[in-house]
Each structure stands twice: as C-alpha cells, then as structure tokens.
Design a protein around this motif. Sequence first.
Motif, short mmCIF file in Angstrom:
data_model
loop_
_atom_site.label_atom_id
_atom_site.label_comp_id
_atom_site.label_asym_id
_atom_site.label_seq_id
_atom_site.Cartn_x
_atom_site.Cartn_y
_atom_site.Cartn_z
N PRO A 143 -76.26 -1.39 53.02
CA PRO A 143 -76.68 -2.22 51.89
C PRO A 143 -75.49 -2.88 51.21
O PRO A 143 -74.43 -2.27 51.05
CB PRO A 143 -77.38 -1.22 50.95
N LEU A 144 -75.65 -4.13 50.80
CA LEU A 144 -74.56 -4.88 50.19
C LEU A 144 -74.01 -4.18 48.95
O LEU A 144 -72.80 -4.17 48.72
CB LEU A 144 -75.05 -6.28 49.82
N SER A 145 -74.88 -3.58 48.17
CA SER A 145 -74.43 -2.93 46.93
C SER A 145 -73.41 -1.84 47.20
O SER A 145 -72.58 -1.54 46.33
CB SER A 145 -75.63 -2.34 46.19
N LYS A 177 -76.37 -14.71 53.99
CA LYS A 177 -76.44 -13.88 55.18
C LYS A 177 -76.00 -14.67 56.40
O LYS A 177 -76.13 -15.90 56.43
CB LYS A 177 -77.85 -13.31 55.38
N THR A 178 -75.47 -13.96 57.38
CA THR A 178 -75.03 -14.62 58.61
C THR A 178 -76.25 -14.98 59.43
O THR A 178 -77.35 -14.47 59.21
CB THR A 178 -74.10 -13.70 59.42
N SER A 179 -76.03 -15.87 60.40
CA SER A 179 -77.16 -16.38 61.19
C SER A 179 -77.73 -15.34 62.14
O SER A 179 -78.87 -15.44 62.56
CB SER A 179 -76.70 -17.60 61.99
N GLY A 180 -76.91 -14.34 62.51
CA GLY A 180 -77.37 -13.35 63.47
C GLY A 180 -77.17 -13.76 64.91
O GLY A 180 -77.62 -13.09 65.83
N SER A 181 -76.46 -14.87 65.13
CA SER A 181 -76.23 -15.34 66.51
C SER A 181 -75.39 -14.36 67.31
O SER A 181 -75.43 -14.34 68.53
CB SER A 181 -75.54 -16.71 66.49
N SER A 182 -74.63 -13.50 66.61
CA SER A 182 -73.81 -12.51 67.30
C SER A 182 -74.61 -11.27 67.69
O SER A 182 -74.14 -10.42 68.42
CB SER A 182 -72.67 -12.06 66.38
N GLY A 183 -75.84 -11.15 67.18
CA GLY A 183 -76.63 -9.96 67.43
C GLY A 183 -76.50 -8.93 66.33
O GLY A 183 -77.21 -7.94 66.32
N PHE A 185 -75.89 -9.76 58.99
CA PHE A 185 -75.72 -8.95 57.78
C PHE A 185 -75.63 -9.85 56.55
O PHE A 185 -75.31 -11.03 56.65
CB PHE A 185 -74.47 -8.05 57.89
N VAL A 186 -75.91 -9.25 55.40
CA VAL A 186 -75.78 -9.94 54.12
C VAL A 186 -74.35 -9.76 53.64
O VAL A 186 -73.77 -8.68 53.80
CB VAL A 186 -76.77 -9.37 53.09
N PHE A 187 -73.76 -10.79 53.06
CA PHE A 187 -72.38 -10.69 52.58
C PHE A 187 -72.28 -11.29 51.18
O PHE A 187 -73.23 -11.91 50.68
CB PHE A 187 -71.42 -11.41 53.53
N ALA A 188 -71.13 -11.10 50.55
CA ALA A 188 -70.90 -11.64 49.21
C ALA A 188 -69.50 -12.23 49.12
O ALA A 188 -68.59 -11.81 49.82
CB ALA A 188 -71.07 -10.53 48.17
N ALA A 243 -64.68 -9.75 45.99
CA ALA A 243 -65.98 -9.09 45.87
C ALA A 243 -66.30 -8.24 47.09
O ALA A 243 -66.91 -7.17 46.97
CB ALA A 243 -67.09 -10.13 45.67
N HIS A 244 -65.86 -8.68 48.25
CA HIS A 244 -66.23 -8.01 49.51
C HIS A 244 -65.07 -8.11 50.49
O HIS A 244 -64.51 -9.19 50.69
CB HIS A 244 -67.47 -8.72 50.09
#
Length: 436
Positions: A81-83, A99-105, A108-111, A304-305
């Motif tokens: 979880p991002l938190s 969030k990333t596109s998921g093209s890598s498989g 994930f959500v990022f900040a 932040a991240h």
Amino acid sequence: MNLFNLSLLLNGFPIKKAKSTLKRIHGKNEADFEAYILQKKKNIFNYHIQNNTFYQNIAKNATVTDWKSIPVMTKRHFQHPLSQRLSKDYTTENVYINKTSGSSGDPFVFAKDKFCHALTWSVIQNRFGWFGLDFNTSKQARFYGIPLDKKGYYKERLKDTLSNRHRFSVFDLSDAAFEKCLKKFKNTPFDYINGYTSAIVQFAKYLEKKNIVLKQVCPTLKACVVTSEMLFEMDKKLLEKQLDVPVVNEYGASELDLIAFQNPEDLWQVNSETLFVEILDQQDNILPNGEEGRIVITSLYNKAHPFIRYDIGDIGVLSKKSTLQKPILEKLIGRTNDIAILPSGKKAAGLTFYYITKSIIEDDGNVKEFIIEQHTAETFKVIYVSATAISEENKENIKIQMENYLEKGLTIIFEKQDKIERSKSGKLKQFRSLLN
C-alpha cells in the motif's frame, strides 16, 4: 500567468519555484555540476534513510559514501500500500498520486511531492522549448488513449482543454477515422503532434497511401513528438517524409520524470538535472559508457517516495560521448521482461523478432500493424492486420531471416486478424512472451 502553468499552480504545484530551480541548475559549469550531482545523491539518500521506514528496511546495510552498497530497487518492492511507502510528513492528501501503466507486468501506485512534480513539468516544458513549442500557447494534436469510464473520460477532456490540445483516439485507426483526423488538421492551426508511436505511424501510412504531406495541409505544424513505444528508424523516416517536420523521440516514466529527449542535434539527451542514470549488469555492477545493460535511475528530488537506484525494467546503452552534465542515450533496446528465450537457451531481445519481421513486411505494402508473441521456446506467432494475407514468399523470407539472426529450428505461425487489441491505455505492446 498562462493557462497550463496556472492550472499547476492552482493544484498546489509550485511551478515558478521549479522553473527558477531548473534555471540555476542550467547555469552551472561542469565542475559545479559534478558537485551538484554528488550532493543531490547524498541528500536524497539521507533524507529517505532518516524519514522513510519503508526505505530504511530496504537499505539498512547501505552507506551513501559507497554508492554501490545501496541496493537496487525494482517494481516488486512497491507491491505494498502506498501509505506504507510514504516518507514522514507526507500523506496521500498532500502528494501527487498516479499509477504506472502496468506494461512491465508489475503495476503500482506511486507518489511525488508537489515540488518534485512541478520540477518534472519544468523539465518537460524546457525540452519542448528546444523546438519552439510552449505548453501554454502551442496547440497540440494528441494521439493518446482515453479512459472510457464517465469520470475518467471527462477529467481527461478537461485536462485537454486546459492544456490547449485536441485528442484523437488511438482505439480506432481505420481509414474513416484518419479521414476525420485529416479534416481536423486542415481546419486547426496545430503547432505539434504528440502521442503513441504506433498510432502516429499508422496515420503516416494513411497519408502515404493518399499521397498527402501533412505540413502542406497544416502549415503551422512545427514538430512531432513520439512517446511510450519504440520508434524504429524506418518508421522515423516515414514520419519525416509524410509529416515534413522534425520527429522527436521522447523516453520517460510516469513514476520518475522525462528520462531522455531527442535534442535539435538528433541526440537522445538524458535528463541529468533531476535524475541520475546508471547502466548496470545482471550482478548490479556499474558498466562503462558504451556497454549494454539495465537502466537504473535515482530521482534526485522526490522526498515523498523513494526511487533510489530504481531498475525501471529497460535495457539500454549510454554513449561513450556522454558526460555527467550531458549524458546521451545511444540505444534503448527494450524491456527486460521482453526477452525471448530460445530452445538452445540463448536469449534475445523480443524486439529483435519484431524488427526482422518488420523489415520484410513493410515491403509487402498492405500490412497495417503487427505484433509478435512467443508461445513456446521454439514457437512464435506473428499477428497482423492487413487487406490481404502475407504472401507465402514473405512468410518464408521471415523464417529464413529469423534463423539467420537467431537460430535454426524455430516455428513461425502467421495469423491475420481484423484488429489488434491495444491495452486499456491505448499502447501497443509490440512483443510479448507468454512463457511465464
């Protein structure tokens, strides 16, 4: 204040401060720039070690004085979880989230903290400025996907309005759709085209078939910026011929920043202002310029991240002519998860298959789009869209070339389809392995 910058400011992104910071970075000489990079690497590592519990657990045995001791992060690290990944004093309420596109498989959500995000836009605006383009005043013809849910759709349309752009859907690449595109270009003073490589290439093929040069239809056009998908040399030549404007290759990652942008000297200049880019081998050793390896990136400003020595999942080469202040990306080979494993155990970049096949199919003249799938170690499927089937002669040529470039004993299957399905974002994945 212009509309695009005003929209950033109203959303809490300090664009004026970011532009001022970028200007100071650009004013540094080579010696000062080296000191700047060393200090920024030290600062961002120390910040996350002191303020981010998530990163403390990852880099507990690392020291900033030995950069090689700092562990390489991958997308798998971020499957929490991002938190749980945010630094002290940052919450999901006071950061930029995407969030990333998921093209890598591994989506994930990022900040990003708001200053870091503003700096990202400052770099992008700076690069577009190389070609006389201004986000606040230049009219953009945008070839991108768009969310189909009501909320997402209207949100993107509002952003298009604020950003002075018109969006063409990449989900319909028919001649009828391109005829409407062409009419819009005739009646709109577009300054530049921006979008997914494959969709813009299909538009150029349509123009070629109609014997139309877009610059003659839309004289205000200054440049075409392609992004998110590989740009092959033959496609670039097609775009330059049918659009008659400079074709600029962009390479970026939503979770990081603009990574590289083709400069007016036709070199793929790496963003050294806000990122630190390394090329590593499989054992995480730093490779010298000129050698091929994994692209690993440190975000120098994101408090932040943590994205410190982050393996983005791509393979590339930095030119031997690179300097710390002006790194040049000589080659982007593809994603690490787009590797084909052959029956002998030999590995090959999946785009090798696409490139070999493309060089032959292009001569056929009727194939609009195609992708390559690996089904077993020795079996590959070429899925294509065309008016008529690929000739037996061309099928045989493709098989011969694959054996010449790779190894003998491969089975190549051809499948003609009416339409190739794109991802939800509208991107086209040119090679995919179904082995895993």
